[in-house]
Design a protein around this motif. Structure first.
Motif, PDB file in Angstrom:
ATOM      1  N   VAL A  40       0.832  -1.197   0.000  1.00 48.57           N
ATOM      2  CA  VAL A  40       0.000   0.000   0.000  1.00 48.57           C
ATOM      3  C   VAL A  40       0.870   1.252   0.000  1.00 48.57           C
ATOM      4  O   VAL A  40       0.589   2.222  -0.685  1.00 48.57           O
ATOM      5  N   GLN A  41       1.985   1.240   0.746  1.00 49.49           N
ATOM      6  CA  GLN A  41       2.819   2.425   0.846  1.00 49.49           C
ATOM      7  C   GLN A  41       3.816   2.541  -0.304  1.00 49.49           C
ATOM      8  O   GLN A  41       4.637   3.437  -0.297  1.00 49.49           O
ATOM      9  N   ASN A  42       3.755   1.653  -1.263  1.00 50.74           N
ATOM     10  CA  ASN A  42       4.582   1.791  -2.456  1.00 50.74           C
ATOM     11  C   ASN A  42       3.909   2.698  -3.476  1.00 50.74           C
ATOM     12  O   ASN A  42       4.355   2.798  -4.604  1.00 50.74           O
ATOM     13  N   LYS A  43       2.832   3.332  -3.087  1.00 48.71           N
ATOM     14  CA  LYS A  43       2.132   4.306  -3.921  1.00 48.71           C
ATOM     15  C   LYS A  43       2.183   5.651  -3.206  1.00 48.71           C
ATOM     16  O   LYS A  43       2.088   5.728  -1.993  1.00 48.71           O
ATOM     17  N   VAL A  44       2.366   6.706  -3.971  1.00 48.01           N
ATOM     18  CA  VAL A  44       2.441   8.057  -3.420  1.00 48.01           C
ATOM     19  C   VAL A  44       1.480   8.945  -4.199  1.00 48.01           C
ATOM     20  O   VAL A  44       1.415   8.862  -5.424  1.00 48.01           O
ATOM     21  N   ASP A  45       0.725   9.773  -3.493  1.00 47.09           N
ATOM     22  CA  ASP A  45      -0.141  10.753  -4.144  1.00 47.09           C
ATOM     23  C   ASP A  45       0.588  12.083  -4.216  1.00 47.09           C
ATOM     24  O   ASP A  45       1.046  12.607  -3.193  1.00 47.09           O
ATOM     25  N   LEU A  46       0.722  12.623  -5.422  1.00 47.30           N
ATOM     26  CA  LEU A  46       1.333  13.936  -5.597  1.00 47.30           C
ATOM     27  C   LEU A  46       0.213  14.945  -5.805  1.00 47.30           C
ATOM     28  O   LEU A  46      -0.604  14.788  -6.710  1.00 47.30           O
ATOM     29  N   THR A  47       0.170  15.968  -4.958  1.00 51.90           N
ATOM     30  CA  THR A  47      -0.897  16.959  -5.058  1.00 51.90           C
ATOM     31  C   THR A  47      -0.318  18.311  -5.450  1.00 51.90           C
ATOM     32  O   THR A  47       0.835  18.618  -5.171  1.00 51.90           O
ATOM     33  N   ASN A  48      -1.149  19.102  -6.114  1.00 52.63           N
ATOM     34  CA  ASN A  48      -0.791  20.453  -6.518  1.00 52.63           C
ATOM     35  C   ASN A  48       0.510  20.474  -7.333  1.00 52.63           C
ATOM     36  O   ASN A  48       1.409  21.272  -7.073  1.00 52.63           O
ATOM     37  N   VAL A  49       0.606  19.592  -8.310  1.00 51.94           N
ATOM     38  CA  VAL A  49       1.801  19.497  -9.153  1.00 51.94           C
ATOM     39  C   VAL A  49       1.829  20.690 -10.097  1.00 51.94           C
ATOM     40  O   VAL A  49       0.831  21.016 -10.742  1.00 51.94           O
ATOM     41  N   ARG A  50       2.996  21.367 -10.168  1.00 51.35           N
ATOM     42  CA  ARG A  50       3.131  22.573 -10.982  1.00 51.35           C
ATOM     43  C   ARG A  50       4.418  22.525 -11.786  1.00 51.35           C
ATOM     44  O   ARG A  50       5.367  21.860 -11.416  1.00 51.35           O
ATOM     45  N   PHE A  51       4.428  23.284 -12.883  1.00 55.14           N
ATOM     46  CA  PHE A  51       5.654  23.485 -13.641  1.00 55.14           C
ATOM     47  C   PHE A  51       6.525  24.481 -12.883  1.00 55.14           C
ATOM     48  O   PHE A  51       6.027  25.469 -12.343  1.00 55.14           O
ATOM     49  N   LEU A  52       7.813  24.229 -12.862  1.00 57.47           N
ATOM     50  CA  LEU A  52       8.730  25.069 -12.099  1.00 57.47           C
ATOM     51  C   LEU A  52       8.813  26.493 -12.642  1.00 57.47           C
ATOM     52  O   LEU A  52       8.684  27.458 -11.905  1.00 57.47           O
ATOM     53  N   GLU A  53       9.006  26.650 -13.941  1.00 53.17           N
ATOM     54  CA  GLU A  53       9.246  27.986 -14.494  1.00 53.17           C
ATOM     55  C   GLU A  53       8.002  28.856 -14.526  1.00 53.17           C
ATOM     56  O   GLU A  53       8.069  30.043 -14.232  1.00 53.17           O
ATOM     57  N   THR A  54       6.859  28.289 -14.886  1.00 54.44           N
ATOM     58  CA  THR A  54       5.648  29.105 -15.029  1.00 54.44           C
ATOM     59  C   THR A  54       4.758  29.077 -13.800  1.00 54.44           C
ATOM     60  O   THR A  54       3.927  29.963 -13.625  1.00 54.44           O
ATOM     61  N   GLY A  55       4.884  28.046 -12.982  1.00 55.96           N
ATOM     62  CA  GLY A  55       4.010  27.910 -11.820  1.00 55.96           C
ATOM     63  C   GLY A  55       2.625  27.406 -12.168  1.00 55.96           C
ATOM     64  O   GLY A  55       1.746  27.321 -11.317  1.00 55.96           O
TER      65      GLY A  55
END
Length: 126
Positions: A40-55
């Motif tokens: 179960v912990q081999n999965k990660v949820d990434l939230t609010n993913v953004r591009f670095l340069e533009t945001g």
């Protein structure tokens, strides 16, 4: 910031173990069984993913697998640190117009790339 490869043939969105460590996410302990806590912990949820340069916000990326895949290992041998790969689940959410000559990638909601007409490199095949 994390660096991701684009891989529309890769079956999932994934983080390398180094990428998970940079996010400071704990790994599970194996307790046996195919549905153990480690699985179960081999999965990660990434939230609010953004591009670095533009945001610009991309989206949330749920259920990113944690694995050291060969493409990241090869990139590391070439001196490029890669923390993950955006695979088929990502490309189901977006159409990609990739212009290698101008080193530019544009993401569109599914079906909207065709509205760009002449200004888009997206081609539709019958």
């Amino acid at each position: 910031p994390l660096t991701f490869m684009l891989g529309n043939g890769f079956p999932c969105n994934a983080l390398t173990s180094r990428g998970r460590a940079l996010l400071d996410v704990e790994s599970g302990d194996f307790r046996g069984g195919w549905l153990s806590q480690a699985e179960v912990q081999n999965k990660v949820d990434l939230t609010n993913v953004r591009f670095l340069e533009t945001g610009t916000t991309i989206a949330d990326l749920p259920d990113c697998s944690v694995m050291d895949f060969p493409q990241a290992m090869l990139a590391e041998q070439l001196g490029i640190e890669v923390h993950g790969i955006l695979g088929q689940p990502f490309f189901k959410q977006y159409d990609l117009d990739l212009d290698r000559y101008r080193a530019r990638a544009e993401l569109y909601l599914p079906g909207e790339a065709s509205t760009q007409g002449f200004y888009s490199g997206v081609k539709h095949l019958p």
